[in-house]
Write a protein that holds these residues in place. Structure first.
Motif, PDB file in Angstrom:
ATOM      1  N   ARG A  36       3.996   1.227  -1.463  1.00 48.17           N
ATOM      2  CA  ARG A  36       2.798   1.394  -2.290  1.00 48.17           C
ATOM      3  C   ARG A  36       2.677   0.251  -3.287  1.00 48.17           C
ATOM      4  NH1 ARG A  36       4.104   7.091  -4.727  1.00 48.17           N
ATOM      5  NH2 ARG A  36       5.860   5.774  -5.354  1.00 48.17           N
ATOM      6  N   GLU A  37       3.816  -0.173  -3.846  1.00 48.39           N
ATOM      7  CA  GLU A  37       3.798  -1.308  -4.771  1.00 48.39           C
ATOM      8  C   GLU A  37       3.509  -2.608  -4.025  1.00 48.39           C
ATOM      9  OE1 GLU A  37       3.873  -1.584  -8.051  1.00 48.39           O
ATOM     10  OE2 GLU A  37       3.839   0.595  -8.171  1.00 48.39           O
ATOM     11  N   TYR A  38       4.076  -2.726  -2.828  1.00 54.09           N
ATOM     12  CA  TYR A  38       3.819  -3.934  -2.043  1.00 54.09           C
ATOM     13  C   TYR A  38       2.334  -4.036  -1.703  1.00 54.09           C
ATOM     14  CZ  TYR A  38       3.913  -7.520   1.500  1.00 54.09           C
ATOM     15  OH  TYR A  38       3.650  -8.662   2.210  1.00 54.09           O
ATOM     16  N   SER A  39       1.714  -2.911  -1.363  1.00 56.06           N
ATOM     17  CA  SER A  39       0.290  -2.941  -1.009  1.00 56.06           C
ATOM     18  C   SER A  39      -0.562  -3.361  -2.200  1.00 56.06           C
ATOM     19  CB  SER A  39      -0.159  -1.580  -0.481  1.00 56.06           C
ATOM     20  OG  SER A  39      -0.239  -0.625  -1.514  1.00 56.06           O
ATOM     21  N   LYS A  40      -0.152  -2.956  -3.407  1.00 61.30           N
ATOM     22  CA  LYS A  40      -0.873  -3.377  -4.610  1.00 61.30           C
ATOM     23  C   LYS A  40      -0.747  -4.879  -4.815  1.00 61.30           C
ATOM     24  CE  LYS A  40      -0.161  -0.984  -8.344  1.00 61.30           C
ATOM     25  NZ  LYS A  40       0.545  -0.188  -9.379  1.00 61.30           N
ATOM     26  N   MET A  41       0.458  -5.413  -4.594  1.00 62.63           N
ATOM     27  CA  MET A  41       0.667  -6.844  -4.709  1.00 62.63           C
ATOM     28  C   MET A  41      -0.146  -7.594  -3.656  1.00 62.63           C
ATOM     29  SD  MET A  41       4.167  -9.036  -4.195  1.00 62.63           S
ATOM     30  CE  MET A  41       3.920  -8.995  -2.414  1.00 62.63           C
ATOM     31  N   GLU A  42      -0.152  -7.056  -2.439  1.00 62.91           N
ATOM     32  CA  GLU A  42      -0.897  -7.687  -1.353  1.00 62.91           C
ATOM     33  C   GLU A  42      -2.394  -7.684  -1.637  1.00 62.91           C
ATOM     34  OE1 GLU A  42      -0.680  -7.496   3.480  1.00 62.91           O
ATOM     35  OE2 GLU A  42      -1.025  -5.614   2.418  1.00 62.91           O
ATOM     36  N   ALA A  43      -2.876  -6.645  -2.325  1.00 69.54           N
ATOM     37  CA  ALA A  43      -4.303  -6.532  -2.629  1.00 69.54           C
ATOM     38  C   ALA A  43      -4.792  -7.658  -3.537  1.00 69.54           C
ATOM     39  CB  ALA A  43      -4.597  -5.180  -3.270  1.00 69.54           C
ATOM     40  N   ARG A  44      -3.862  -8.340  -4.210  1.00 70.53           N
ATOM     41  CA  ARG A  44      -4.249  -9.444  -5.085  1.00 70.53           C
ATOM     42  C   ARG A  44      -4.442 -10.757  -4.328  1.00 70.53           C
ATOM     43  NH1 ARG A  44       0.439  -7.357  -8.040  1.00 70.53           N
ATOM     44  NH2 ARG A  44      -0.270  -5.863  -9.596  1.00 70.53           N
ATOM     45  N   THR A  45      -4.130 -10.780  -3.040  1.00 69.82           N
ATOM     46  CA  THR A  45      -4.181 -12.020  -2.270  1.00 69.82           C
ATOM     47  C   THR A  45      -5.510 -12.163  -1.538  1.00 69.82           C
ATOM     48  OG1 THR A  45      -3.252 -11.067  -0.232  1.00 69.82           O
ATOM     49  CG2 THR A  45      -1.681 -11.821  -1.924  1.00 69.82           C
ATOM     50  N   MET A  46      -5.948 -13.411  -1.379  1.00 68.71           N
ATOM     51  CA  MET A  46      -7.188 -13.657  -0.659  1.00 68.71           C
ATOM     52  C   MET A  46      -7.025 -13.384   0.828  1.00 68.71           C
ATOM     53  SD  MET A  46      -9.657 -14.184  -2.618  1.00 68.71           S
ATOM     54  CE  MET A  46     -10.796 -14.524  -1.286  1.00 68.71           C
ATOM     55  N   ASP A  47      -5.811 -13.562   1.363  1.00 68.43           N
ATOM     56  CA  ASP A  47      -5.579 -13.269   2.782  1.00 68.43           C
ATOM     57  C   ASP A  47      -5.927 -11.820   3.088  1.00 68.43           C
ATOM     58  OD1 ASP A  47      -4.801 -15.794   3.407  1.00 68.43           O
ATOM     59  OD2 ASP A  47      -2.649 -15.403   3.393  1.00 68.43           O
ATOM     60  N   PHE A  48      -5.489 -10.922   2.217  1.00 69.99           N
ATOM     61  CA  PHE A  48      -5.782  -9.503   2.426  1.00 69.99           C
ATOM     62  C   PHE A  48      -7.272  -9.234   2.194  1.00 69.99           C
ATOM     63  CE2 PHE A  48      -6.029  -5.048   0.986  1.00 69.99           C
ATOM     64  CZ  PHE A  48      -5.444  -4.424   2.081  1.00 69.99           C
TER      65      PHE A  48
ATOM     66  N   TRP B 255      -8.300   5.533   5.658  1.00 69.54           N
ATOM     67  CA  TRP B 255      -8.433   4.216   6.276  1.00 69.54           C
ATOM     68  C   TRP B 255      -7.858   3.145   5.354  1.00 69.54           C
ATOM     69  CZ3 TRP B 255     -11.993   7.975   5.585  1.00 69.54           C
ATOM     70  CH2 TRP B 255     -12.539   8.574   6.728  1.00 69.54           C
ATOM     71  N   CYS B 256      -7.042   2.250   5.912  1.00 69.62           N
ATOM     72  CA  CYS B 256      -6.478   1.113   5.160  1.00 69.62           C
ATOM     73  C   CYS B 256      -5.691   1.631   3.943  1.00 69.62           C
ATOM     74  CB  CYS B 256      -7.595   0.150   4.772  1.00 69.62           C
ATOM     75  SG  CYS B 256      -7.045  -1.324   3.890  1.00 69.62           S
ATOM     76  N   PHE B 257      -6.131   1.340   2.725  1.00 66.67           N
ATOM     77  CA  PHE B 257      -5.535   1.925   1.520  1.00 66.67           C
ATOM     78  C   PHE B 257      -5.422   3.430   1.689  1.00 66.67           C
ATOM     79  CE2 PHE B 257      -6.760   4.211  -2.387  1.00 66.67           C
ATOM     80  CZ  PHE B 257      -5.740   3.853  -3.255  1.00 66.67           C
ATOM     81  N   GLY B 258      -6.488   4.045   2.212  1.00 71.04           N
ATOM     82  CA  GLY B 258      -6.497   5.484   2.437  1.00 71.04           C
ATOM     83  C   GLY B 258      -5.588   5.905   3.576  1.00 71.04           C
ATOM     84  N   GLY B 259      -5.403   5.021   4.571  1.00 70.68           N
ATOM     85  CA  GLY B 259      -4.483   5.325   5.661  1.00 70.68           C
ATOM     86  C   GLY B 259      -3.052   5.407   5.166  1.00 70.68           C
ATOM     87  N   MET B 260      -2.692   4.467   4.297  1.00 73.72           N
ATOM     88  CA  MET B 260      -1.362   4.506   3.697  1.00 73.72           C
ATOM     89  C   MET B 260      -1.192   5.770   2.863  1.00 73.72           C
ATOM     90  SD  MET B 260       0.393   1.895   0.953  1.00 73.72           S
ATOM     91  CE  MET B 260      -0.658   2.477  -0.385  1.00 73.72           C
ATOM     92  N   TRP B 261      -2.211   6.099   2.054  1.00 68.39           N
ATOM     93  CA  TRP B 261      -2.103   7.267   1.181  1.00 68.39           C
ATOM     94  C   TRP B 261      -2.291   8.581   1.946  1.00 68.39           C
ATOM     95  CZ3 TRP B 261       0.060   8.169  -3.280  1.00 68.39           C
ATOM     96  CH2 TRP B 261       0.399   7.064  -4.065  1.00 68.39           C
ATOM     97  N   SER B 262      -2.874   8.537   3.127  1.00 68.58           N
ATOM     98  CA  SER B 262      -2.914   9.738   3.963  1.00 68.58           C
ATOM     99  C   SER B 262      -1.501  10.129   4.371  1.00 68.58           C
ATOM    100  CB  SER B 262      -3.765   9.481   5.216  1.00 68.58           C
ATOM    101  OG  SER B 262      -3.733  10.597   6.081  1.00 68.58           O
ATOM    102  N   LEU B 263      -0.692   9.133   4.731  1.00 65.26           N
ATOM    103  CA  LEU B 263       0.701   9.408   5.072  1.00 65.26           C
ATOM    104  C   LEU B 263       1.475   9.877   3.842  1.00 65.26           C
ATOM    105  CD1 LEU B 263       2.977   9.400   7.138  1.00 65.26           C
ATOM    106  CD2 LEU B 263       3.352   6.974   6.620  1.00 65.26           C
ATOM    107  N   GLN B 264       1.221   9.231   2.682  1.00 68.87           N
ATOM    108  CA  GLN B 264       1.889   9.669   1.451  1.00 68.87           C
ATOM    109  C   GLN B 264       1.490  11.099   1.100  1.00 68.87           C
ATOM    110  OE1 GLN B 264       4.201   7.759  -0.168  1.00 68.87           O
ATOM    111  NE2 GLN B 264       3.911   6.246   1.455  1.00 68.87           N
ATOM    112  N   ALA B 265       0.205  11.433   1.310  1.00 68.41           N
ATOM    113  CA  ALA B 265      -0.272  12.790   1.014  1.00 68.41           C
ATOM    114  C   ALA B 265       0.366  13.802   1.958  1.00 68.41           C
ATOM    115  CB  ALA B 265      -1.793  12.846   1.129  1.00 68.41           C
TER     116      ALA B 265
END
Length: 306
Positions: free
Chosen positions: A58-70, A195-205
């Protein structure tokens, strides 16, 4: 004559010292430059960021969200306003003493079945509400709760989405999910989709839901890598991924499959010759065939567990 000799000698002495000083400066600069060049480290690779420093996906995804590649994996959503909404916005209490919001569509038949719908990185926009309406129309005895994970903020540009996703507080997101489960009730069967951010959090949920979990659906979300967390899953999982995606990449999906085998959890994976966001209607380049197929499989997955 003697005076001229003294003057010339002094000038030569001064000039010699000046040249020595300049030469020494150049030598010293060269030595320091070489020293600093030797000591400078190579840039860290994304793999090293993950394995060396960040164990929480979850922290990695937040860091990745700051990149233009993502960011460039996401086409900016086309303007859209949903008419004739089937649901309405509600609020509910969260364990942190605050309130959260959700777009609720009550099931046509009264039941204890709930589907938590979790937004993509844009926020709870009208595309997500439209998808929620569609799911409600095909699932008569399921109440839909499309969670507002950004507490009222909705992004319409990559810049704002980068800001919102990278700035979320994981504890707050957990509290929103826990509050939604409490709102559904202790006897409710909890399905999750995102989906995407939500796909990750669907698994967390699905993990958070514990023994109330009934089924977890994730579309191209970053998989959990912590085996102890995956061990807590009480639900079957179905995942839809694109072979052209880079977040998560096919290699990440392969690792997810192996990790789920290690903890003896049931995972069904479907892959498509598509990129990131292929099933999200806010994506101008979404794949219609992959969307149709994955939606049919989603309905079948939920109905088999009602």
């Amino acid at each position: 004559m003697w005076t001229w000799y003294v003057l010339i000698s002094n000038k030569l002495y001064i000039m010699r010292n000046f040249l020595i000083l300049v030469f020494s400066s150049f030598v010293m600069a060269a030595i320091m430059s070489a020293a600093f060049t030797k000591q400078s480290a190579e840039p860290l690779t994304p793999e090293c960021y993950t394995s060396c420093f960040i164990s929480d996906v979850r922290e990695y995804s937040k860091m990745e969200a700051r990149t233009m590649d993502f960011a460039m994996l996401h086409d900016e959503p086309l303007p859209f306003e949903l008419e004739d909404k089937k649901g309405k916005m509600i609020d509910f209490k969260t364990p942190d003493g605050n309130k959260a919001m959700a777009y609720e569509i009550k099931g046509k038949k009264k039941s204890k079945n709930y589907l938590l719908v979790i937004q993509e990185w844009w926020g709870l926009n009208d595309y997500i509400k439209q998808e929620s309406d569609k799911l409600a129309g095909d699932l008569d005895d399921v109440t839909i709760l499309a969670l507002d994970m950004y507490d009222g903020k909705v992004a319409t540009t990559r810049d704002s989405a980068m800001k919102y996703m990278s700035g979320v507080n994981n504890e707050r997101l957990e509290n929103i999910i826990k509050g939604a489960i409490a709102y559904a009730g202790k006897d409710a069967k909890i399905f999750t989709i995102g989906w995407c951010f939500g796909g990750m959090w669907s698994l967390q949920a699905g993990i958070i839901a514990g023994n109330q979990g009934a089924g977890t659906i994730m579309y191209y979300g970053r998989p959990e890598t912590n085996l102890e967390k995956l061990q807590k899953l009480q639900t079957d999982v179905i995942g839809f991924f694109g072979n052209k995606d880079r977040s998560p990449s096919p290699e990440m999906v392969d690792a997810f499959i192996e990790n789920m085998k290690k903890v003896d959890k049931k995972l069904t994976v479907h892959r498509y010759d598509a990129g990131h966001g292929f099933a999200n209607p806010s994506n101008p380049n979404f794949d219609k065939e992959a969307t149709k197929d994955s939606y049919e499989k989603t309905l079948a997955f939920i109905k088999a567990r009602l």
